[in-house]
Design an enzyme around this catalytic site. Structure first.
Site, mmCIF file in Angstrom:
data_model
loop_
_atom_site.group_PDB
_atom_site.id
_atom_site.type_symbol
_atom_site.label_atom_id
_atom_site.label_comp_id
_atom_site.label_asym_id
_atom_site.label_seq_id
_atom_site.Cartn_x
_atom_site.Cartn_y
_atom_site.Cartn_z
ATOM 1 N N GLU A 131 16.447 -3.536 -12.321
ATOM 2 C CA GLU A 131 15.066 -4.013 -12.216
ATOM 3 C C GLU A 131 14.361 -3.504 -10.969
ATOM 4 O O GLU A 131 13.165 -3.217 -10.996
ATOM 5 C CB GLU A 131 15.100 -5.545 -12.221
ATOM 6 C CG GLU A 131 13.763 -6.225 -12.112
ATOM 7 C CD GLU A 131 13.910 -7.724 -11.946
ATOM 8 O OE1 GLU A 131 12.941 -8.434 -12.260
ATOM 9 O OE2 GLU A 131 14.973 -8.185 -11.487
ATOM 10 N N ASP A 176 6.073 -12.074 -7.682
ATOM 11 C CA ASP A 176 6.625 -13.391 -7.426
ATOM 12 C C ASP A 176 8.035 -13.260 -6.862
ATOM 13 O O ASP A 176 8.958 -13.074 -7.626
ATOM 14 C CB ASP A 176 6.610 -14.263 -8.683
ATOM 15 C CG ASP A 176 7.063 -13.511 -9.948
ATOM 16 O OD1 ASP A 176 7.066 -12.266 -9.970
ATOM 17 O OD2 ASP A 176 7.409 -14.198 -10.920
#
Length: 557
Positions: A518, A335
């Site tokens: 991340e 996403d």
């Protein structure tokens, strides 16, 4: 995915303007989001391609449904810099009473929304970034991070959106304050290598508990994530634990493996060729494959304003259709990405549910093969036959429908009946689960080497769109999938190249910024970015993959 986490201070006391939504968004959309939410239930209307019988009920009320007017007001101001902050805030009393008081007080000339929120909610606080001890190696730093990222839930707190888990678990870090589904498998790889096998075992047990409680594993351990799942890695988690404890693990988790499969396959038996229902698609030749889906078609609570603005940017599309596609994209874990975009570039053209994804179906094959193996260990021959056949049929369908003759695996657009031309890191999933032929694995390796490999690891896609699951980002889980898949097919030189390039980039950022993040930039020229929120550090799956890769390639930086 973290404990009491970062929460920017509320903005200067805004006085709520009841007409703000009408001016901020296109006509009709505000009424849907505020007035309409007040009448919402957890059952979202299904699209035409999903029979009404496929509806499922979300068993826990979510913040946007419990306090629709207040929730919309806070998110549209916006009161907090991060939309996830208010979704994670815990009401201090019955949400229905808070909503009623808000409706009664909001028109008062001196009403201050920020003051009202502070008086009625426990808002998550910011967590300090971990500091690197001087002289610590990357491995030692990761080993030291696990305790900082470990959470043990207290007794359930009233009105909390957090789903209480029975055992300790590891969160990703940053804004992510809870346990997440597919993140956790890659985190567990590192826990095992760090000698924290008990913690990895606890996490498998937590996921089994979620299946027992809700019938599936949600995106994350929050009530607002219950309407969707994430890439199904539970069978890989069970396999990882079985490597340590033995085959009794398969028998222990067989009921949950089967229930996970039933969730993803719900509605398959009643589908005619060319139809879809929830997460299942029956292609024209009768092949049954899966897609991503979400059972609701409203803005995601944790990204409410992003979704509202995306829907407003495409007035030709019904807002509920855009919301559903955005939610399905969130279930994919990618996403967002050009994989799901109709024009390959603009988020408003998203059509996630139109694709049969190669990664999802590869993972479903592994789930089916794992169930067959577990049934064999449990002496259940009928189950063995059923799931051997399911796995065999899925493998054949993947080979038939998800192969692009230019030399790579790709997603299939079941609505337009065409294979995607986009080269992505998901192309390696059939190698990862071992269903590719040797010839196709070799062709895929050539494509990966020429189109995705960069000095900092493997590109996610070849397109730059500003979305975080596109170029030039490199994500730790995709590096692991590539390395494992290539190694399985004897492409060891390329596997090592991917791993050492990525480890080199991780080391570079670690030396420069003293943290693990991340996502990374595969070109090595910048830092990972894009998407709806700033780059997060912590970081669970990066820690896990890097720790595991450093064991496999100990001479790497």
């Amino acid at each position: 995915m973290h404990g009491r986490l970062p929460c920017p201070e509320p903005r200067p006391e805004p006085v709520l303007n009841r007409c703000a939504l009408e001016t901020a968004f296109r006509p009709g959309l505000a009424a849907l989001l505020v007035g309409g939410l007040a009448a919402c239930t957890a059952l979202a209307p299904q699209r035409a391609d999903a029979p009404a019988t496929a509806r499922v009920e979300t068993p826990v009320e979510t913040p946007d449904l419990a306090m629709p007017a207040l929730f919309a007001a806070v998110q549209q101001v916006p009161l907090f810099d991060d939309q996830k902050t208010f979704a994670d805030a815990r009401p201090l009393r019955d949400p229905a009473d808070i909503e009623a008081d808000f409706l009664a007080l909001r028109d008062a000339p001196d009403f201050q929304l920020a003051t009202f929120v502070r008086a009625n909610f426990d808002v998550p606080a910011q967590v300090a970034t971990s500091q690197v001890k001087v002289g610590r190696t990357l491995e030692a730093h990761i080993d030291g991070l696990w305790p900082q990222l470990t959470r043990i839930d207290p007794a359930p707190l009233p009105y909390d959106s957090r789903l209480t888990l029975p055992h300790a678990y590891v969160v990703p870090g940053g804004r992510f304050r809870e346990m997440y589904y597919w993140d956790s498998y890659f985190t567990m790889l590192g826990l095992v290598e760090s000698g924290q096998r008990d913690r990895a075992r606890d996490m498998v047990a937590n996921f089994a508990a979620l299946i027992d409680a809700y019938g599936h594993i949600p995106n994350g351990a929050r009530s607002y994530y219950l309407s969707r799942s994430q890439p199904p890695y539970f069978s890989h988690m069970v396999e990882l634990e079985a490597r340590i404890e033995g085959d009794t693990v398969y028998r222990r988790y067989l009921p949950q493996l089967r229930r996970e499969h039933a969730f993803w396959m719900q509605g398959a038996s009643s589908l005619a060729p060319g139809q879809a229902s929830r997460r299942v698609v029956r292609l024209d030749d009768g092949s049954v494959l899966n897609r991503y889906w979400d059972d609701r078609d409203t803005p995601r609570p944790e990204a409410w304003l992003h979704d509202v603005r995306t829907a407003a940017s495409v007035p030709e599309r019904p807002p509920t259709e855009v919301f559903r596609e955005l939610r399905a994209g969130a279930e994919s874990g990618w996403d967002y990405s050009s994989r799901w975009l109709g024009d390959g570039n603009t988020l408003g053209t998203i059509r996630t549910t139109a694709f049969v994804p190669v990664d999802l179906n590869s993972l479903m094959h592994h789930l089916e093969a794992t169930i067959a193996f577990a049934c064999r260990k449990a002496a259940q021959p009928d189950c063995v036959r059923e799931f051997d056949e399911r796995a065999s049929q899925r493998a054949a369908a993947i080979e038939k429908h998800l192969w692009n003759t230019d030399g790579f695996y790709a997603d299939y657009d079941w609505q337009r009946r065409q294979i995607s031309t986009k080269v992505t890191a998901a192309s390696l999933y059939p190698l990862f689960v071992g269903i590719a032929s040797q010839q196709r694995a070799k062709l895929t390796a050539v494509t990966v080497r020429t189109q995705l490999l960069q000095p900092g690891g493997l590109l996610t896609t070849t397109l730059r769109t500003g979305q975080q699951w596109d170029a030039s980002n490199a994500w730790a889980p995709l590096q692991w999938v590539a390395v494992e898949g290539l190694h399985r097919y004897g492409e060891d030189a390329l596997a090592k190249h991917v791993a050492t390039n990525f480890l080199g980039e991780v080391q570079r950022v670690f030396d420069d910024q003293h943290k693990l993040v991340e996502k990374y930039d595969a070109t090595g020229e910048a830092h990972g970015g894009g998407g709806e929120y700033p780059l997060q550090d912590g970081f669970g799956w990066t820690n896990g993959v890097v720790r595991a890769l450093l064991v496999r390639y100990p001479q790497s930086p």
